[in-house]
Design a protein around this motif. Sequence first.
Motif, mmCIF file in Angstrom:
data_model
loop_
_atom_site.group_PDB
_atom_site.id
_atom_site.type_symbol
_atom_site.label_atom_id
_atom_site.label_comp_id
_atom_site.label_asym_id
_atom_site.label_seq_id
_atom_site.Cartn_x
_atom_site.Cartn_y
_atom_site.Cartn_z
ATOM 1 N N ASN A 1 0.831 -1.202 0.000
ATOM 2 C CA ASN A 1 0.000 0.000 0.000
ATOM 3 C C ASN A 1 0.868 1.256 0.000
ATOM 4 O O ASN A 1 2.096 1.186 0.086
ATOM 5 N N ALA B 1 1.326 3.590 2.247
ATOM 6 C CA ALA B 1 2.099 3.766 3.477
ATOM 7 C C ALA B 1 3.389 2.950 3.426
ATOM 8 O O ALA B 1 4.464 3.445 3.802
ATOM 9 N N GLN B 2 3.311 1.726 2.947
ATOM 10 C CA GLN B 2 4.498 0.880 2.848
ATOM 11 C C GLN B 2 5.501 1.439 1.841
ATOM 12 O O GLN B 2 6.713 1.378 2.065
ATOM 13 N N THR C 1 -6.091 7.979 14.343
ATOM 14 C CA THR C 1 -6.748 7.029 13.443
ATOM 15 C C THR C 1 -6.425 7.273 11.971
ATOM 16 O O THR C 1 -6.425 6.341 11.179
ATOM 17 N N LEU D 1 -2.958 5.302 11.038
ATOM 18 C CA LEU D 1 -2.715 3.941 11.529
ATOM 19 C C LEU D 1 -2.021 3.061 10.502
ATOM 20 O O LEU D 1 -1.130 2.278 10.844
ATOM 21 N N ASP D 2 -2.410 3.162 9.227
ATOM 22 C CA ASP D 2 -1.760 2.353 8.185
ATOM 23 C C ASP D 2 -0.273 2.695 8.092
ATOM 24 O O ASP D 2 0.572 1.815 7.928
ATOM 25 N N PHE D 3 0.041 3.984 8.211
ATOM 26 C CA PHE D 3 1.435 4.406 8.156
ATOM 27 C C PHE D 3 2.204 3.877 9.362
ATOM 28 O O PHE D 3 3.321 3.378 9.225
ATOM 29 N N ASP E 1 1.533 1.239 11.096
ATOM 30 C CA ASP E 1 1.711 -0.206 10.890
ATOM 31 C C ASP E 1 2.889 -0.482 9.963
ATOM 32 O O ASP E 1 3.683 -1.396 10.199
ATOM 33 N N ALA E 2 3.010 0.311 8.897
ATOM 34 C CA ALA E 2 4.118 0.134 7.952
ATOM 35 C C ALA E 2 5.457 0.444 8.623
ATOM 36 O O ALA E 2 6.454 -0.244 8.375
ATOM 37 N N LYS F 1 -10.567 9.586 5.356
ATOM 38 C CA LYS F 1 -10.997 8.858 4.163
ATOM 39 C C LYS F 1 -12.290 9.449 3.630
ATOM 40 O O LYS F 1 -13.184 9.799 4.393
#
Length: 131
Positions: free
Chosen positions: A2, A4-5, A25, A28-30, A32-33, A100
């Motif tokens: 994704n 972020a990764q 919130t 969060l994806d960032f 996690d990456a 989003k």
Amino acid sequence: MNVAQVVVKCLEQLGVKRIYGLIGTSILDFIDAVRDSGLRYISTRHEQVAVSMADAEGRVTGKPGVAVVHAGPGFLNSLISVANAYKDVSPLLLISGAVKKKTRRTGFMARGAAERLSSQSSRPPIESTSR
């Protein structure tokens, strides 16, 4: 993979070692990456502090210090430190989350106008671009 990764992979290739921030919130994806990478995430208690720490790292190392903040109020809280880094020509990268599109007009986001602030319209002209 994704977005972020991909961003985290680019930061690693640029030699970034640490990222400062306050979890929210919208990022969060960032986070996690970052957790799945070789980068060290240093959590702070306020966005202004996160950006000040990234600013200090940029001044000491000469490489951009990186901070990540939550959308809306988190971004606004970081602007004083961003302005300080800009004034002193300190290398700094600020990554801000965003709400989003599918959640902008539903539930909490419909009531939380502060979360929907546009970072583009609310930031003062204190940024520079690479060419």
